[in-house]
Write an enzyme that holds these catalytic residues in place. Sequence first.
Site, PDB file in Angstrom:
ATOM      1  N   CYS A 190     -16.509  39.791  44.123  1.00  0.00           N
ATOM      2  CA  CYS A 190     -17.426  40.717  43.451  1.00  0.00           C
ATOM      3  C   CYS A 190     -18.465  41.291  44.411  1.00  0.00           C
ATOM      4  O   CYS A 190     -19.232  42.166  44.031  1.00  0.00           O
ATOM      5  CB  CYS A 190     -18.120  40.022  42.298  1.00  0.00           C
TER       6      CYS A 190
ATOM      7  N   HIS B 246     -19.231  46.113  35.206  1.00  0.00           N
ATOM      8  CA  HIS B 246     -18.960  45.415  36.471  1.00  0.00           C
ATOM      9  C   HIS B 246     -17.530  45.693  36.958  1.00  0.00           C
ATOM     10  O   HIS B 246     -16.662  44.835  36.873  1.00  0.00           O
ATOM     11  CB  HIS B 246     -19.187  43.906  36.255  1.00  0.00           C
TER      12      HIS B 246
END
Lengths: 131, 388
Positions: free
Chosen positions: B84, B334
């Site tokens: 991420c 996200h």
Amino acid sequence: MSDADPDVPANTGYDEWADALAGDGYYLECANGHGSLPPRRVCPECGSTDLSEAALPETGEVATFSEIHVAPSGFGVEPPYVTAVVDFGPVRITGIVPGVDGDGIAIGDELRPDVETNGATGNRLIVFRPA
Amino acid sequence: MTGVRVAGVGLTPFGAHEGRTGRDLFAEAALAALADAGVDGDDVEHLNYGNFMGALAERQGHQAPVMTEAAGLRCAGTRYEEACASAGVAVREAVRAIRSGENDVMLAGGMERMTNLSTAEVTESLAVAADELFEVRAGVTFPGAYALMARAYFDEYGGSREDLAHVAAKNHANAVNNEYAQYQREITVEQALDSPEVASPLHLFDACPITDGASALVLVSEEFAADHDLDAPVAITGTGQGGDRAALQDRADMARTPAATDAAEEAYADAGITSDEVAVAEVHDCFTIAEVMALESLGFFEPGEGVGAARRGDTTRDGDLPVNLSGGLKAKGHPVGATGGSQIAEMTRLLRGDHPNSDAVADATVGLTHNAGGTVASAVVHVLEVAE
């Protein structure tokens, strides 16, 4: 080739280590006393390559846990299931706690390690049972 | 060493982009960034591109040349993968390349497509960021890993699900006016508390959504900005990266994220500032507990104090340190490989004064972004300052 050095641990992989959890479980200890799990050539704490097998304590304490409701596709264990990180002192190990839900486990519970085969993946599945 | 300016930023709306390809999403963000900068694509010397799960989601590895072509660039590109934190690393390496004098103009950002997969497939793909032997095989999912951290945090420091629900409500409130946010709507603390359990003690509204999207930044040397008379008032003055053991079980403390502390200390020293000087922050709130641990690791709150920050109003838009004025990952969305770039894009807009929430930090001159990989086995922190 020279004979294997009896002071150096056998070149075990993850599967051999996991299988041993059903009987005489072990972890790796470096010359400076740090614990780690195989497969490993170097102590991740200090860089020592002097690793030897040490007996894993028969039971450990639940350090944290979660009841998981969404599993990866094809994982082979139907949710909900409980995953716990169990503290054995020199090392901690993560596994599934069969037969309990999130209300049936608490931090500090004593559990012993065992191993099963995940029928869907063929991989070893580390589980914890009541001590 | 030259300074680095953010000459332009580009984002796609975050959300579900059914039927669109990753290359189309990244092209949209890249062209927007070039237009915002007033820089010609032919001036870009290298693409630094972040992506995590494209080989699984679109069966497309080797994405850097695909994206370089899609963006209309005639230069080489490199893909960065750090789960991420992929785009955060891509930006950091672009900053280092410009500072070294090797490049004057870089395009940096990232893209992720996720909504074309089922929830179980996304769960499987994200779990790849955990330790395959010691976590994935033991059934640890991405939400499950943060749940393990949340329970460890509650056990060590206290705090409650209600504290976390305030984090979710705050970030949703911030997203209402953000045209790029996936969820431009408020939620109540009660709604968060009542949402379905995903991985105890975390519930659905503690989690960020599954998102498609792309981010892009045009980064230039101060000399290039001056020579080309660019309007680029925001500089990246600090960058830092930290690492930790991949598996939670191997960390000294599962309720702390020292990789973020290391990244922040490096970034603060690089910029020559302290945490006290930061006026506004965008932190990696993939789960509500992640924001809490970030606030503490970044030096804004003592251990155990971060969990009550949103509830006390410290981090709300009218608090002393507004956090995630974009809506954060929680409400803005996200798209994993794009997130680190989008945080810097949002912070640039906040500091330039052209973000819908800029009025909350009208006098701010120093902002921070924090982008974490996996369960913070990697972390990237950037300091942005208004330079002129």
